[in-house]
Design an enzyme around this catalytic site. Structure first.
Site, PDB file in Angstrom:
ATOM      1  N   GLU A 147      44.804  59.314  51.338  1.00  0.00           N
ATOM      2  CA  GLU A 147      44.053  60.454  51.844  1.00  0.00           C
ATOM      3  C   GLU A 147      42.561  60.297  51.553  1.00  0.00           C
ATOM      4  O   GLU A 147      41.714  60.580  52.386  1.00  0.00           O
ATOM      5  CB  GLU A 147      44.594  61.743  51.215  1.00  0.00           C
ATOM      6  CG  GLU A 147      44.073  62.988  51.892  1.00  0.00           C
ATOM      7  CD  GLU A 147      44.764  64.236  51.414  1.00  0.00           C
ATOM      8  OE1 GLU A 147      44.203  65.313  51.629  1.00  0.00           O
ATOM      9  OE2 GLU A 147      45.860  64.146  50.825  1.00  0.00           O
TER      10      GLU A 147
ATOM     11  N   ARG B 100      58.673  55.066  40.706  1.00  0.00           N
ATOM     12  CA  ARG B 100      59.975  55.743  40.606  1.00  0.00           C
ATOM     13  C   ARG B 100      61.092  55.006  41.336  1.00  0.00           C
ATOM     14  O   ARG B 100      62.257  55.186  41.016  1.00  0.00           O
ATOM     15  CB  ARG B 100      59.862  57.195  41.042  1.00  0.00           C
ATOM     16  CG  ARG B 100      59.060  58.010  40.042  1.00  0.00           C
ATOM     17  CD  ARG B 100      59.036  59.481  40.410  1.00  0.00           C
ATOM     18  NE  ARG B 100      57.911  60.116  39.781  1.00  0.00           N
ATOM     19  CZ  ARG B 100      56.764  60.415  40.381  1.00  0.00           C
ATOM     20  NH1 ARG B 100      56.601  60.144  41.662  1.00  0.00           N
ATOM     21  NH2 ARG B 100      55.788  60.982  39.726  1.00  0.00           N
TER      22      ARG B 100
END
Length: 179
Positions: free
Chosen positions: A103, A66
């Site tokens: 994560e 993005r």
């Protein structure tokens, strides 16, 4: 900064509960990209900030993917170049890469070795700062190339995820903050 202009941008960020996993409130910029007036306003606000903050800037570096939507129009407005920081394996030619923790697992970013010259002043752009891992890795790449990182610039900061802490002393600016 005009409250009206900021509101126009904020109103085009759409929340989605439980995406991509249960318990997450996703902030979607698709409506912002779809609305030409709101998107132009976003670029106007970012341009105003960068011009007011930095008298000399050489490049905008955008993060995959993005950052590629926001960075080029901002760079064009500023009359400077834009460089890509991509996920590993997406750039041709010689590259510099860095691994960073996710994560669950790890990822890698890379930049072409001729994208930035030593000493060039760079603003790093992305749509969002969450945990800060990707932005931190991008800064590490640019530091390896001896660029001067003026600032990390994002549209949205998710404050509870404390991504700013990972950036240490790197200057940071977010247009919108969510708690």
């Amino acid at each position: 900064m005009s409250d009206e202009r900021l509101r126009r941008v904020r109103d085009r960020v759409r929340p989605f509960r439980d995406f991509p996993v249960p318990g997450v409130l996703f902030r979607d910029i698709s409506p912002l990209l779809k609305d030409p007036v709101a998107f132009r306003t976003l670029i106007d606000l970012l341009e105003d900030h960068v011009r007011a903050s930095f008298p000399k800037i050489d490049l905008i570096a955008g993060l995959d993917s993005r950052g590629f939507l926001i960075g080029p129009p901002l760079a064009q407005r500023l009359g400077i170049g834009f460089v890509l920081i991509r996920k590993k394996g997406k750039l041709p030619g010689p590259t510099e890469s860095v691994s960073y923790a996710l994560e669950y697992g790890k990822a890698e970013l890379e930049i072409q070795t001729d994208a930035v010259e030593p000493g060039q002043k760079v603003v790093v752009v992305d749509d969002l700062l969450a945990t800060g891992g990707t932005m931190c890795a991008a800064c590490e790449l640019l530091k390896r190339m001896k660029a001067e990182i003026l600032e990390c610039l994002v549209v949205i900061e998710l404050k509870p995820l404390k991504g700013l802490e990972k950036l240490n002393s790197t200057p940071f600016y977010s247009l919108l903050q969510y708690d």
